[in-house]
Design an enzyme around this catalytic site. Structure first.
Site, PDB file in Angstrom:
ATOM      1  N   SER A   9       0.603  -1.134   0.035  1.00  0.00           N
ATOM      2  CA  SER A   9      -0.083   0.058   0.046  1.00  0.00           C
ATOM      3  C   SER A   9       0.873   1.238   0.106  1.00  0.00           C
ATOM      4  O   SER A   9       1.668   1.743  -0.864  1.00  0.00           O
ATOM      5  CB  SER A   9      -1.007   0.084   1.143  1.00  0.00           C
ATOM      6  OG  SER A   9      -1.862  -0.919   1.095  1.00  0.00           O
TER       7      SER A   9
ATOM      8  N   ASP B 246      10.310   5.867  -9.934  1.00  0.00           N
ATOM      9  CA  ASP B 246       9.840   6.217 -11.004  1.00  0.00           C
ATOM     10  C   ASP B 246      10.601   7.847 -11.511  1.00  0.00           C
ATOM     11  O   ASP B 246      11.039   8.239 -12.424  1.00  0.00           O
ATOM     12  CB  ASP B 246       8.298   6.693 -11.107  1.00  0.00           C
ATOM     13  CG  ASP B 246       7.438   5.409 -11.170  1.00  0.00           C
ATOM     14  OD1 ASP B 246       8.138   4.414 -11.935  1.00  0.00           O
ATOM     15  OD2 ASP B 246       6.284   5.484 -10.750  1.00  0.00           O
TER      16      ASP B 246
ATOM     17  N   LYS C 283      -0.743  -4.520  -3.297  1.00  0.00           N
ATOM     18  CA  LYS C 283      -2.020  -3.816  -2.846  1.00  0.00           C
ATOM     19  C   LYS C 283      -2.112  -2.605  -3.333  1.00  0.00           C
ATOM     20  O   LYS C 283      -1.553  -1.356  -3.148  1.00  0.00           O
ATOM     21  CB  LYS C 283      -2.263  -3.754  -1.367  1.00  0.00           C
ATOM     22  CG  LYS C 283      -3.275  -3.177  -1.040  1.00  0.00           C
ATOM     23  CD  LYS C 283      -3.447  -2.916   0.520  1.00  0.00           C
ATOM     24  CE  LYS C 283      -4.833  -2.525   0.775  1.00  0.00           C
ATOM     25  NZ  LYS C 283      -4.923  -0.896   0.186  1.00  0.00           N
TER      26      LYS C 283
END
Length: 705
Positions: free
Chosen positions: A479, A490, A504
Site C-alpha cells: 500500500s 519512477d 496492493k
C-alpha cells in the site's frame, strides 16, 4: 494493509457525501421472522441487524467494483463465512455443510433485510462441533498412543474434503492429538507430562468456546460480506475499531503493559518505557493479574479465565483516572499472597512501532563508510491530536524528518529507508514522506468509484534529504509503502532493493457507521473506494513494485501477496502524468553495474549463502502437507533437520573465522545475533553507490561442509 483516506482530496469528500446518503437510505427494516436459533444460542441484536443492512447498502453502492449483492455474491459470501468458521475443515462434517447449503443463496437477502439468524445458526452448529472435538480430545488423553504405528497426520486441509462421518472426523482428531503429543515428546517430555500439558490446553480451548460473544460472530459475518468484494474491505467491531485507532496514532490511554493469557492468567509480558507501570516500578514481567478495580475504592472484578481483550478494556481508561490491579507475583503458586497496585492512567506511546534509526559502518578499500538506516514500520498519523491543534502530533513524515536531521548530524554518507514488513496505513503520509526526498511534483494518481482521476502532489516545497538513497522492501511491503517505493523508482531518486512488494493498489475509506445514523450503530467499515496508480500510469495491483536489485528472502511470493488473495481486483494501467526525474541518479553507477557488483559479492558472502541455504530448507518444508506419527521416524527427521541446520550455521561461522558450534543449543545461549542479511547487503549496495566505483573483486572463500 489498509489505506485510510480521511482528507486532502476532493473526490474523497464526494465519496463521503455519497456514503452518508447510502447510510441513511439503508435503514428500511423487513418484518422480523421467527428465530431459527436453538435456546441459549448466541443471537444477533437489533442494533446488529440494523448495522448489517447499512453495511450491505454501503458495500453494494460505494465499493469500487460496483458489484451487486446477488445470488452469485451470496455464494461467495457463504464460502467466505465457512472459511472463517472452519478454515482447515476439521470441525464440521460434510452433513453439516450440506445442511448449511440451504442458505447458500440467502445471504443476499439476509443482509438486505437484517434477518441474519441463519449465519448465527451456522455458528451455533460450529460451536457445538468445537465442544465435541475438545471433549473427544480430552478423552484420548486417558491412554498413551501407539508410537510405533506407521501412520501420518495431514495438517494442511484447506482444500480437503469435509469429513464424511463421525468415524472419519474421530480418526482425523485422533491423529491430530497424537501429533500434538508427539511434538511435546520431541522436546524431551514423557507421556504423562505431555498428556497433562495437552489436557490443560484443551480445557482452556473449551472455556474460550463459551466466551465467544455475538459481537465476535457479527464481525466475522460482516467480514465475510466485505471480503467477498475484495480482500481489503473490512468491518471493525467497536473494540476492533479502537485497536485500529491505536495503530494509526501509536498511542492509547492506559498503564503501559503488554499482556498475554498464560494458563488462564492475564500475564505481564512487557513493561512499556515511560508508562505509569514503568514509572512506578511495582509491576514486573510475568506477574499475573487476578483482579481489576476502578478508582481508589472500586470493587475488584475477578478476571481469571477471562478473554484477554475483556481484561484490556477494564485496564484501559481515560488519562488521569485510577485503576487498581490485584496481582499474583510471577513464579508464586496460586493461593500465595497477592499484591494490590494502583496506577494513574496516562497516554502511552508505542515507540517500538514508530520510525527509528541506526548507523551501519561498512569497511571498503581501507576506509569506513557511514550508512544511515531509517526503519519505517507503518504509515501513521495521530489524527485526533492534529485536529485538536496539538503542534507536536505524531506522524511518520514528522518522525522521519527529525531522524534525517539527526543522521545528517552524524555525518552519514548514504541512506537506506527500510520498509520491510510495512503494510501501509494512512495514505497522505505516503505523499508527504515522498516529499522529503524529491523536488515538488506528483506522487500518485487516484481513481475513484465513478472513474474520476486525481493526482496527489507531495506537500513539501523542497526535499529534506538529497543524498544517495536506497529503499529496502520485501513481500510484506504494501500500500503506502508501494506508493512511496514506486515514486522513488519512477523519479530515479533512489534504488529499490529487496523483493517484489505485496501488490496492493487499492484505497479504502474508513466509515464510522454511526456518523449519519438516526439510531445507534456501532463499529466502522473500511470500504475500497478507489485504486492508485504510479505517475507512469502503472498500477501496483497484483504486480507490486519490482526491485532494481533483487535480494533473497524467506517470504514466499506464491503464498503471500495480492495475487494469492481471493476476490482481489485486477491489474490495469492508465495514462501517466508529467513529472521531472531526479538528476541525482545521473552521477551514480548504473543499476546494471550495481546489480552485477552485488551478485559477485552475494555469491561469496558467507551470510548471504547461509540465507540462501536456509531458504532452500524452508522451501522443502513448505512442500510437506503431512507428517509421520511414528515416534522413531520423527526423531530421526528432527535429528536430521537439526544436523543440517547446524552444518549451515557452522559453514557460515567458519567462513567468518568464528568458532564452530557443537550443538544448536549453543547457538541459543550465545549472545551473538543472527545477521540481518538483507539490511547488510543493502548497506553494501549503498556503499557501492557512495564510492561511485565497482568494489574490488571478492576473493573466493572456501566454506566448510
Amino acid at each position: 494493509m489498509t489505506e485510510s483516506l480521511r482528507r486532502s482530496s476532493g473526490w474523497i469528500t464526494a465519496c463521503l457525501l455519497a456514503l452518508a446518503a447510502l447510510a441513511l437510505a439503508g435503514s428500511v427494516q423487513a418484518p422480523a421472522s421467527p428465530s431459527l436459533l436453538p435456546p441459549g444460542a448466541i443471537a444477533p441484536t437489533d442494533a446488529q441487524r440494523a448495522t448489517a443492512r447499512k453495511i450491505g447498502r454501503i458495500l453494494e453502492e460505494a465499493h469500487y467494483s460496483h458489484a451487486p449483492i446477488d445470488h452469485r455474491m451470496s455464494d461467495i459470501v457463504f464460502q467466505r463465512y465457512l472459511e472463517f468458521l472452519d478454515p482447515q475443515r476439521s470441525y464440521l462434517l460434510a452433513a453439516d455443510v450440506n445442511d448449511f447449503s440451504a442458505y447458500r443463496y440467502q445471504f443476499d437477502e439476509m443482509i438486505r433485510t437484517g434477518n441474519i439468524d441463519p449465519a448465527y445458526l451456522m455458528f451455533a452448529r460450529f460451536q457445538q462441533r468445537n465442544r465435541e472435538r475438545m471433549q473427544y480430545a480430552l478423552s484420548l488423553l486417558k491412554s498413551e498412543p501407539d508410537w510405533n504405528a506407521d501412520e501420518s497426520y495431514e495438517f494442511e486441509r484447506t482444500h480437503a474434503p469435509w469429513p464424511a462421518d463421525q468415524a472419519q472426523i474421530d480418526d482425523l482428531w485422533r491423529r491430530r492429538i497424537k501429533n500434538d503429543a508427539l511434538s511435546l515428546l520431541l522436546t524431551g517430555k514423557q507421556w504423562p507430562e505431555a498428556a497433562d500439558i495437552l489436557r490443560k490446553r484443551y480445557e482452556r480451548v473449551l472455556k474460550r468456546i463459551d466466551q465467544v460473544t455475538n459481537e465476535d460472530v457479527f464481525e466475522n459475518l460482516m467480514n465475510a460480506y466485505a471480503r467477498a468484494f475484495d480482500p481489503h474491505s473490512s468491518y471493525f467491531s467497536p473494540r476492533s475499531s479502537e485497536e485500529y485507532r491505536i495503530q494509526m496514532s501509536l498511542n492509547y490511554d492506559g498503564i503501559g503493559a503488554s499482556l498475554q493469557v498464560v494458563d488462564d492468567y492475564v500475564t505481564i509480558m512487557n513493561i512499556i518505557d515511560g508508562g505509569p507501570a514503568a514509572v512506578a516500578g511495582t509491576l514486573k514481567t510475568n506477574d499475573r493479574i487476578t483482579g481489576v478495580g476502578q478508582g481508589h475504592e472500586g470493587t475488584f472484578t475477578d478476571v481469571i479465565g477471562w478473554r484477554l481483550d475483556d481484561v484490556v478494556q477494564l485496564i484501559r481508561g481515560k488519562a488521569g483516572t485510577s485503576v487498581r490491579l490485584q496481582v499474583l507475583p510471577g513464579g508464586a503458586a496460586p493461593g500465595s499472597p497477592e499484591k494490590v497496585l494502583e496506577f494513574v492512567r496516562n497516554k502511552i506511546t508505542l515507540e517500538a512501532q514508530a520510525a527509528h534509526k541506526e548507523v551501519k559502518t561498512v569497511a571498503r578499500n581501507g576506509r569506513t563508510y557511514r550508512i544511515g538506516v531509517i526503519t519505517v514500520p507503518g504509515f501513521y498519523q495521530d489524527i485526533a491530536a492534529q485536529n485538536a491543534g496539538d503542534e507536536n502530533y505524531r506522524s511518520t513524515t514528522r518522525d522521519v524528518a527529525r531522524l534525517l536531521h539527526e543522521l545528517k548530524g552524524e555525518n552519514i554518507e548514504g541512506l537506506v529507508l527500510d520498509l520491510r514488513g510495512d503494510g501501509g496505513g494512512y495514505l497522505p503520509e505516503a505523499t508527504a514522506l515522498t516529499g522529503l526526498f524529491i523536488n515538488h511534483g506528483p506522487v500518485v494518481q487516484l481513481r475513484d468509484t465513478s472513474g474520476r482521476l486525481e493526482v496527489l502532489d507531495d506537500p513539501e516545497s523542497a526535499p529534506t534529504y538529497d543524498g544517495p538513497l536506497a529503499v529496502l522492501v520485501d513481500r510484506m511491503s504494501a500500500s503506502a509503502s508501494e506508493i512511496f517505493a514506486g515514486a522513488i523508482q519512477d523519479y530515479h531518486r533512489g534504488l529499490i532493493i529487496g523483493q517484489t512488494t505485496f501488490g496492493k493498489g487499492t484505497v479504502q475509506n474508513l466509515v464510522p457507521l454511526d456518523r449519519w445514523s438516526k439510531e445507534p450503530v456501532n463499529g466502522q467499515l473500511t470500504v475500497t473506494i478507489g485504486k492508485f496508480y504510479r505517475v507512469t500510469g502503472e498500477s501496483t495491483q497484483h504486480r507490486g513494485v519490482e526491485p532494481d536489485i533483487p535480494l533473497a528472502s524467506v517470504l514466499d511470493t506464491k503464498e503471500i501477496g495480492e495475487s494469492a488473495l481471493e476476490s482481489s481486483l485486477p491489474w490495469d494501467r492508465i495514462a501517466g502524468v508529467p513529472f521531472k526525474t531526479s538528476t541525482v541518479a545521473a552521477t551514480e553507477p548504473s543499476v546494471a553495474l550495481l546489480a552485477s557488483a552485488e551478485d559477485v559479492r552475494a555469491q561469496h558472502d558467507p551470510d548471504y549463502r547461509w540465507l540462501v541455504s536456509d531458504i532452500a530448507a524452508i522451501d522443502n518444508l513448505r512442500e510437506q502437507h503431512s507428517v509421520s506419527l511414528n515416534l522413531k521416524l520423527r526423531r530421526e527427521e528432527r535429528a536430521r533437520e537439526e544436523k543440517e541446520r547446524l552444518e549451515r550455521e557452522n559453514s557460515r561461522r567458519v567462513a567468518k573465522n568464528l568458532p564452530p558450534l557443537k550443538t544448536l543449543a549453543e547457538l541459543d545461549k550465545t549472545k551473538e545475533n543472527l545477521p540481518d542479511v538483507m539490511l547488510d547487503q543493502a548497506a553494501q549496495i549503498m556503499t557501492d553507490v557512495v564510492t561511485g566505483v565497482r568494489p574490488a573483486p571478492v576473493q573466493k572463500t572456501a566454506l566448510a561442509g
